[in-house]
Design a protein around this motif. Structure first.
Motif, PDB file in Angstrom:
ATOM      1  N   ILE A   8      10.876  -3.674 -11.388  1.00 23.41           N
ATOM      2  CA  ILE A   8      10.819  -4.858 -10.544  1.00 23.41           C
ATOM      3  C   ILE A   8      12.074  -5.697 -10.777  1.00 23.41           C
ATOM      4  CG2 ILE A   8       9.555  -6.954  -9.946  1.00 23.41           C
ATOM      5  CD1 ILE A   8       8.079  -4.383  -9.229  1.00 23.41           C
ATOM      6  N   GLU A   9      12.851  -5.874  -9.702  1.00 27.37           N
ATOM      7  CA  GLU A   9      14.077  -6.673  -9.794  1.00 27.37           C
ATOM      8  C   GLU A   9      13.915  -7.928  -8.947  1.00 27.37           C
ATOM      9  OE1 GLU A   9      18.921  -6.204  -9.259  1.00 27.37           O
ATOM     10  OE2 GLU A   9      17.618  -4.451  -9.155  1.00 27.37           O
ATOM     11  N   GLY A  10      13.780  -9.055  -9.618  1.00 28.38           N
ATOM     12  CA  GLY A  10      13.579 -10.322  -8.927  1.00 28.38           C
ATOM     13  C   GLY A  10      13.115 -11.374  -9.903  1.00 28.38           C
ATOM     14  N   ASN A  11      12.876 -12.579  -9.427  1.00 25.47           N
ATOM     15  CA  ASN A  11      12.460 -13.651 -10.327  1.00 25.47           C
ATOM     16  C   ASN A  11      10.988 -13.501 -10.693  1.00 25.47           C
ATOM     17  OD1 ASN A  11      10.938 -14.699  -8.166  1.00 25.47           O
ATOM     18  ND2 ASN A  11      12.570 -16.094  -7.544  1.00 25.47           N
ATOM     19  N   GLN A  12      10.506 -14.403 -11.555  1.00 25.21           N
ATOM     20  CA  GLN A  12       9.134 -14.253 -12.059  1.00 25.21           C
ATOM     21  C   GLN A  12       8.097 -14.443 -10.958  1.00 25.21           C
ATOM     22  OE1 GLN A  12       9.528 -17.402 -15.029  1.00 25.21           O
ATOM     23  NE2 GLN A  12       7.960 -18.594 -13.966  1.00 25.21           N
ATOM     24  N   ASP A  13       8.395 -15.249  -9.958  1.00 27.76           N
ATOM     25  CA  ASP A  13       7.443 -15.427  -8.852  1.00 27.76           C
ATOM     26  C   ASP A  13       7.285 -14.122  -8.077  1.00 27.76           C
ATOM     27  OD1 ASP A  13       7.017 -18.080  -9.477  1.00 27.76           O
ATOM     28  OD2 ASP A  13       8.564 -18.826  -8.118  1.00 27.76           O
ATOM     29  N   PHE A  14       8.385 -13.426  -7.845  1.00 30.73           N
ATOM     30  CA  PHE A  14       8.327 -12.137  -7.147  1.00 30.73           C
ATOM     31  C   PHE A  14       7.562 -11.128  -8.000  1.00 30.73           C
ATOM     32  CE2 PHE A  14      10.273  -7.907  -6.381  1.00 30.73           C
ATOM     33  CZ  PHE A  14       9.842  -7.726  -5.065  1.00 30.73           C
ATOM     34  N   PHE A  15       7.826 -11.139  -9.295  1.00 32.87           N
ATOM     35  CA  PHE A  15       7.147 -10.232 -10.225  1.00 32.87           C
ATOM     36  C   PHE A  15       5.642 -10.467 -10.177  1.00 32.87           C
ATOM     37  CE2 PHE A  15       8.885  -7.651 -13.896  1.00 32.87           C
ATOM     38  CZ  PHE A  15       7.716  -6.963 -14.145  1.00 32.87           C
ATOM     39  N   GLN A  16       5.229 -11.733 -10.266  1.00 33.68           N
ATOM     40  CA  GLN A  16       3.792 -12.046 -10.259  1.00 33.68           C
ATOM     41  C   GLN A  16       3.159 -11.688  -8.914  1.00 33.68           C
ATOM     42  OE1 GLN A  16       1.968 -13.340 -13.078  1.00 33.68           O
ATOM     43  NE2 GLN A  16       0.375 -12.508 -11.748  1.00 33.68           N
ATOM     44  N   SER A  17       3.925 -11.842  -7.840  1.00 38.55           N
ATOM     45  CA  SER A  17       3.371 -11.500  -6.524  1.00 38.55           C
ATOM     46  C   SER A  17       3.073 -10.006  -6.424  1.00 38.55           C
ATOM     47  CB  SER A  17       4.340 -11.918  -5.413  1.00 38.55           C
ATOM     48  OG  SER A  17       5.493 -11.085  -5.384  1.00 38.55           O
ATOM     49  N   LYS A  18       3.909  -9.173  -7.058  1.00 37.20           N
ATOM     50  CA  LYS A  18       3.658  -7.724  -7.058  1.00 37.20           C
ATOM     51  C   LYS A  18       2.435  -7.394  -7.904  1.00 37.20           C
ATOM     52  CE  LYS A  18       5.479  -5.456  -4.996  1.00 37.20           C
ATOM     53  NZ  LYS A  18       5.325  -5.211  -3.543  1.00 37.20           N
ATOM     54  N   ILE A  19       2.269  -8.094  -9.015  1.00 35.16           N
ATOM     55  CA  ILE A  19       1.075  -7.908  -9.844  1.00 35.16           C
ATOM     56  C   ILE A  19      -0.172  -8.258  -9.040  1.00 35.16           C
ATOM     57  CG2 ILE A  19      -0.149  -8.689 -11.905  1.00 35.16           C
ATOM     58  CD1 ILE A  19       2.629  -9.391 -13.097  1.00 35.16           C
ATOM     59  N   ASN A  20      -0.136  -9.420  -8.385  1.00 37.17           N
ATOM     60  CA  ASN A  20      -1.288  -9.882  -7.614  1.00 37.17           C
ATOM     61  C   ASN A  20      -1.629  -8.903  -6.487  1.00 37.17           C
ATOM     62  OD1 ASN A  20      -1.210 -12.104  -9.268  1.00 37.17           O
ATOM     63  ND2 ASN A  20      -0.249 -13.454  -7.740  1.00 37.17           N
ATOM     64  N   GLN A  21      -0.606  -8.394  -5.833  1.00 35.00           N
ATOM     65  CA  GLN A  21      -0.810  -7.451  -4.723  1.00 35.00           C
ATOM     66  C   GLN A  21      -1.510  -6.184  -5.207  1.00 35.00           C
ATOM     67  OE1 GLN A  21       2.801  -6.355  -2.589  1.00 35.00           O
ATOM     68  NE2 GLN A  21       1.961  -4.317  -2.166  1.00 35.00           N
ATOM     69  N   LEU A  22      -1.051  -5.639  -6.321  1.00 34.54           N
ATOM     70  CA  LEU A  22      -1.638  -4.405  -6.855  1.00 34.54           C
ATOM     71  C   LEU A  22      -3.062  -4.633  -7.361  1.00 34.54           C
ATOM     72  CD1 LEU A  22       1.532  -3.106  -8.679  1.00 34.54           C
ATOM     73  CD2 LEU A  22       0.380  -1.956  -6.775  1.00 34.54           C
ATOM     74  N   GLN A  23      -3.292  -5.785  -7.991  1.00 32.02           N
ATOM     75  CA  GLN A  23      -4.637  -6.097  -8.459  1.00 32.02           C
ATOM     76  C   GLN A  23      -5.599  -6.290  -7.293  1.00 32.02           C
ATOM     77  OE1 GLN A  23      -3.747  -9.456 -11.044  1.00 32.02           O
ATOM     78  NE2 GLN A  23      -3.996  -8.177 -12.868  1.00 32.02           N
ATOM     79  N   ALA A  24      -5.098  -6.837  -6.207  1.00 33.58           N
ATOM     80  CA  ALA A  24      -5.934  -7.007  -5.011  1.00 33.58           C
ATOM     81  C   ALA A  24      -6.329  -5.658  -4.423  1.00 33.58           C
ATOM     82  CB  ALA A  24      -5.186  -7.838  -3.973  1.00 33.58           C
ATOM     83  N   GLU A  25      -5.515  -4.632  -4.700  1.00 28.12           N
ATOM     84  CA  GLU A  25      -5.827  -3.270  -4.247  1.00 28.12           C
ATOM     85  C   GLU A  25      -6.756  -2.550  -5.213  1.00 28.12           C
ATOM     86  OE1 GLU A  25      -2.007  -1.473  -3.898  1.00 28.12           O
ATOM     87  OE2 GLU A  25      -1.378  -2.727  -2.202  1.00 28.12           O
ATOM     88  N   GLY A  26      -7.190  -3.270  -6.259  1.00 30.57           N
ATOM     89  CA  GLY A  26      -8.121  -2.693  -7.215  1.00 30.57           C
ATOM     90  C   GLY A  26      -7.469  -1.957  -8.372  1.00 30.57           C
ATOM     91  N   LYS A  27      -6.167  -2.129  -8.554  1.00 31.73           N
ATOM     92  CA  LYS A  27      -5.462  -1.422  -9.609  1.00 31.73           C
ATOM     93  C   LYS A  27      -5.298  -2.299 -10.852  1.00 31.73           C
ATOM     94  CE  LYS A  27      -2.856   1.506  -6.432  1.00 31.73           C
ATOM     95  NZ  LYS A  27      -1.523   1.883  -5.912  1.00 31.73           N
ATOM     96  N   LYS A  28      -5.410  -1.658 -12.014  1.00 32.09           N
ATOM     97  CA  LYS A  28      -5.131  -2.350 -13.258  1.00 32.09           C
ATOM     98  C   LYS A  28      -3.638  -2.206 -13.563  1.00 32.09           C
ATOM     99  CE  LYS A  28      -9.676  -2.086 -15.408  1.00 32.09           C
ATOM    100  NZ  LYS A  28     -10.445  -1.721 -16.628  1.00 32.09           N
ATOM    101  N   VAL A  29      -2.994  -3.336 -13.841  1.00 32.55           N
ATOM    102  CA  VAL A  29      -1.540  -3.383 -13.946  1.00 32.55           C
ATOM    103  C   VAL A  29      -1.101  -3.633 -15.382  1.00 32.55           C
ATOM    104  CG1 VAL A  29       0.561  -4.524 -13.123  1.00 32.55           C
ATOM    105  CG2 VAL A  29      -1.403  -4.256 -11.579  1.00 32.55           C
ATOM    106  N   GLY A  30      -0.193  -2.811 -15.843  1.00 37.60           N
ATOM    107  CA  GLY A  30       0.435  -3.022 -17.141  1.00 37.60           C
ATOM    108  C   GLY A  30       1.864  -3.501 -16.958  1.00 37.60           C
ATOM    109  N   LEU A  31       2.334  -4.306 -17.902  1.00 35.23           N
ATOM    110  CA  LEU A  31       3.695  -4.839 -17.820  1.00 35.23           C
ATOM    111  C   LEU A  31       4.522  -4.386 -19.009  1.00 35.23           C
ATOM    112  CD1 LEU A  31       3.103  -8.575 -16.801  1.00 35.23           C
ATOM    113  CD2 LEU A  31       3.326  -6.562 -15.316  1.00 35.23           C
TER     114      LEU A  31
END
Length: 343
Positions: free
Chosen positions: A242-265
């Motif tokens: 993920i290349e971008g600021n922390q808001d972009f990073f968190q938005s990708k986390i939120n998007q994947l979690q909304a799809e039912g995926k567990k996200v690791g960082l």
């Protein structure tokens, strides 16, 4: 293939036993200052074949030969340019490999299809002791299953290769954490063909001239060094950079979690404090990229013990050892996702 792998703590008796295995044409794992190596007699084609079999490594992916001193390098090559001598004097023993014209004393399957050979002098005292006790050149890629993160501890080797090799020498956790820098010294001037523990700036300082970094512009069909042709270092779940600021990073986390995926960082200390996900693996600080280098493979392996569906990894500054870090992460990742303003 070994029926049972010996697991030995580093001491004089263990070194003697491992040396006997090497001399008998067997494969053993041992610590270096970069990562754990999977070693066999580099002059014995049948022994070298066992490395490829144990790792599941493609036969056209070359190996690096480990020797004990500069005199041994001279024994296996036809020529050492003056600039290569400067590199050897300045960085060996240490995390640097030089590619030089081979004189044919190293087995052909160490560097298949090539007239050159990559050689280095490891700095770890256990590796030094083993090479001297065996009195042989030791071909040694990283001691992991092909394509997986390299091992920085003996237990990592055990997890991947137990039952597939003769012995594992436990010499503690490695220091550098990334493989050696590889410099092609077969031409008029040096070319960096794999970034690693010695940086481009350090090499240029010693040679007092600019040095070409060819790591992104090479003939990968005839690789002179490991890690050039195939994907490597991959965790057991998909990974996206993920290349971008922390808001972009968190938005990708939120998007994947909304799809039912567990996200690791996989992130730095700095970014970790500003993000929320299912699993968090901190690999160091961007103020000292060597901390990230030393922990990168351990953190990549750590996701195997979790139930995450996908890993999102931070893009680190590609400067100094950061070039090596990003080289490994790009090979480990499925792809890079950039914020719109970064595209």
């Amino acid at each position: 293939m070994a029926k049972q792998t010996q697991f030995m703590i580093w001491n004089e008796q263990a070194i003697e036993q491992l040396a006997k295995h090497i001399q008998a044409g067997e494969v053993v794992a041992f610590p270096t200052e970069t990562v754990y190596g999977l070693g066999a007699d580099a002059s014995n084609p049948a022994a070298v074949d066992k490395i490829f079999i144990a790792k599941g490594r493609p036969a056209d992916n070359p190996l690096i030969v480990h020797v004990a001193d500069k005199e041994q390098i001279e024994h296996y090559v036809t020529d050492i340019p003056e600039y290569a001598k400067k590199l050897i004097d300045s960085f060996m023993p240490g995390p640097l490999t030089v590619v030089l014209p081979s004189n044919g004393k190293i087995a052909d399957n160490v560097t298949p299809g090539m007239s050159s050979v990559g050689i280095r002098i490891p700095a770890h005292p256990a590796a030094q002791e083993l090479i001297r006790e065996a009195n042989l050149p030791i071909a040694a890629p990283s001691a992991n299953l092909s394509g997986k993160p390299s091992p920085t501890s003996a237990i990592h080797v055990f997890q991947d290769l137990n039952g597939k090799i003769a012995a594992i020498l436990d010499g503690g956790t490695t220091g550098v954490g990334l493989e050696s820098t590889v410099v092609d010294c077969t031409g008029i001037s040096p070319k960096i063909i794999r970034p690693g523990g010695v940086t481009q700036a350090e090499i240029e300082l010693v040679l007092d001239c600019p040095v070409e970094d060819s790591t992104t512009d090479l003939d990968i069909d005839k690789p002179k060094a490991p890690g050039m042709k195939y994907n490597h270092y991959q965790p057991d779940v998909p990974m996206i950079l993920i290349e971008g600021n922390q808001d972009f990073f968190q938005s990708k986390i939120n998007q994947l979690q909304a799809e039912g995926k567990k996200v690791g960082l996989l992130v730095s200390e700095e970014l970790a404090s500003n993000l929320s996900a299912d699993q968090l693996q901190i690999c160091g600080t961007v103020t000292n990229l060597s901390t990230i280098a030393s922990q990168l493979y351990q953190v990549l392996r750590a996701f195997k013990k979790t139930d995450v569906d996908i890993v999102l990894a931070e893009v680190f500054p590609a400067e100094g050892v950061g070039k090596a870090i990003m080289n490994r992460l790009k090979k480990a990742a499925d792809y890079i996702e950039k914020a719109e303003n970064d595209r």
